[in-house]
Design an enzyme around this catalytic site. Sequence first.
Site, PDB file in Angstrom:
ATOM      1  N   VAL A 206       0.988  -1.054  -0.080  1.00 15.83           N
ATOM      2  CA  VAL A 206      -0.039   0.038  -0.009  1.00 15.83           C
ATOM      3  C   VAL A 206       0.918   1.264  -0.100  1.00 15.83           C
ATOM      4  O   VAL A 206       0.613   2.225  -0.584  1.00 15.83           O
ATOM      5  CB  VAL A 206      -0.998   0.027   1.151  1.00 15.83           C
ATOM      6  CG1 VAL A 206      -1.517   1.275   1.213  1.00 15.83           C
ATOM      7  CG2 VAL A 206      -1.644  -1.291   1.213  1.00 15.83           C
ATOM      8  N   GLU A 207       1.910   1.177   0.792  1.00 14.49           N
ATOM      9  CA  GLU A 207       2.662   2.381   0.923  1.00 14.49           C
ATOM     10  C   GLU A 207       3.601   2.691  -0.322  1.00 14.49           C
ATOM     11  O   GLU A 207       3.695   3.594  -0.604  1.00 14.49           O
ATOM     12  CB  GLU A 207       3.887   2.467   2.348  1.00 14.49           C
ATOM     13  CG  GLU A 207       3.223   2.570   3.531  1.00 14.49           C
ATOM     14  CD  GLU A 207       2.702   3.850   3.825  1.00 14.49           C
ATOM     15  OE1 GLU A 207       3.051   4.575   3.110  1.00 14.49           O
ATOM     16  OE2 GLU A 207       1.874   3.970   4.818  1.00 14.49           O
ATOM     17  N   SER A 208       4.235   1.693  -0.944  1.00  9.81           N
ATOM     18  CA  SER A 208       5.314   2.030  -1.826  1.00  9.81           C
ATOM     19  C   SER A 208       5.239   1.046  -2.950  1.00  9.81           C
ATOM     20  O   SER A 208       6.188   1.036  -3.925  1.00  9.81           O
ATOM     21  CB  SER A 208       6.765   1.712  -1.112  1.00  9.81           C
ATOM     22  OG  SER A 208       6.900   0.638  -0.668  1.00  9.81           O
TER      23      SER A 208
END
Length: 522
Positions: free
Chosen positions: A132-134
């Site tokens: 989700v983040e990166s």
Amino acid sequence: MKSRFFLASALFLAGCQLTNTVEEQANTNQEPKEASTQVKPAKTVVTPPIVKPEIKVITPQEQEDLWLRIGMQIDTDAIPENKDVRHYRNWYLKHPTHLETVAKRAEPFLYLIVEAVEERNLPLELALLPIVESSFDQFAYSHGRAAGLWQITPPTGRSFGLEQNWWYDGRRDVVESTRAALDLLEYLNRKFDGNWQHALAAYNTGEGRVFRAIRNNKAAGKPTDFWSLSLPKETSGYVPKLYAVADVIKNQKKYGLSIPMIANKPAVAVVKPGIQMDLGMAARYAGIKTADLQKLNPAYNSWATSPDKNNDLLLPINKVARFNKQFAASNHQGMKVVRYKVKSGDSLSVLAKRNHTSVKQIQRANNMNNTNIRVGKHILIPVALQDGESSQLSTALQQVRSQNSHGGGYRTIYKVKSGDSLWTIARKQNVSIDQLTKWNGLSKKKTLRVGQKLTIWKDSNDGEIIRTVYYKIRQGDNLSTIAKRYKVKVADVVKWNQLSGQKYLKPGQQLKLYVDVTKVSV
């Protein structure tokens, strides 16, 4: 006495004779003699119980596929079936190549992340947070200056022990950033009394904003669960996006997906040289390419590890023994580099002699084509680890470029001016005519129009890691402050965004920046 003994013996013998007679009659299917009134019971046939073979239950840790290890420990019954989760789940199902890309990027790192999450007895969904983040891009960099797999901002990184300096950015160190991210998540979970949805929202937007949203809902008599809070759009989508990823990975067969397998075993291991090392030299010891070493060790901003500490290396697990053997055989030769501020009277030859190195090696270390140095500027000087021996500098790091549809470099837009031709544009932009025509689907014979926009791909310099950042202009911003913040040139910002005829920036206006993430650590 003897008479008693004989009497007993006689009775015993008579009993034996009677028994033998009954058994003989039974064996010949004859009726027993009338003298015997005892009937022998029929033999009972005992059927042995049916023993079912024991079925071995394979634990998550024994699975061959790491995705199965994760999926078996995710409770999708706890995932709400609402429009937000459905929206992101549908997105992942419609874009299966995204998870294929993620799996390829995650392969070296996911096992160690899963191990760290399990060791702390945390929900396994947290191991999926870098998706989700990166999207598991170890060089990811955001407009908010968040970096690495876990997208940690500079102040948060410092608060959780991640050093950030000219040499090294701990936010991109896979091992250290994982430790810091899980520390932060545990801290937030405690702050929000065990509510993981609130904790995850706070990880994205900050605990203060989530606490304010909760207080506002309480004051208004509204529910305070995550789904009822008024949070930024990005944060409101953050938790359902993680839920959607978890659901898709756990139930990939149900959804008809085939995510590339990741072996459920260590892919990399940490080695601790204990000294600063030229990455090119370390790569030779391990028998891998310098660019591959840098991908495993994205925290290092330059072509060497840190001088004093933070010089551990992640290596492919099957290369560790070779590295240790070669490192020992070289008498633990790494290198030593000093960052030196040029003073009046300095020259490359003077500095080379003073530091037992050569002019050529200083030039290579600083990517210099001549011997000119300026007072007040910093240069890198490789210093021999042993008296009289020169550091074995590697050649410049191979290019590790931005991952986009082009596959390398970054895109600029050139607006055709009066008098331009393919030849003059190619010469100005240092590209070939064939490249221009290929990138823009043009014929060499076709005339260009004034104002026509051409796509031109620029390669990053050796060792640079370019990522595209979209920056939304705020009140008080100007080109100079924006360029300084992201370590780029004002002229480049103007060129990238066709701002040459624009006098003023407007709040809310979005700029596209091509940022070298190795230059924005401090």
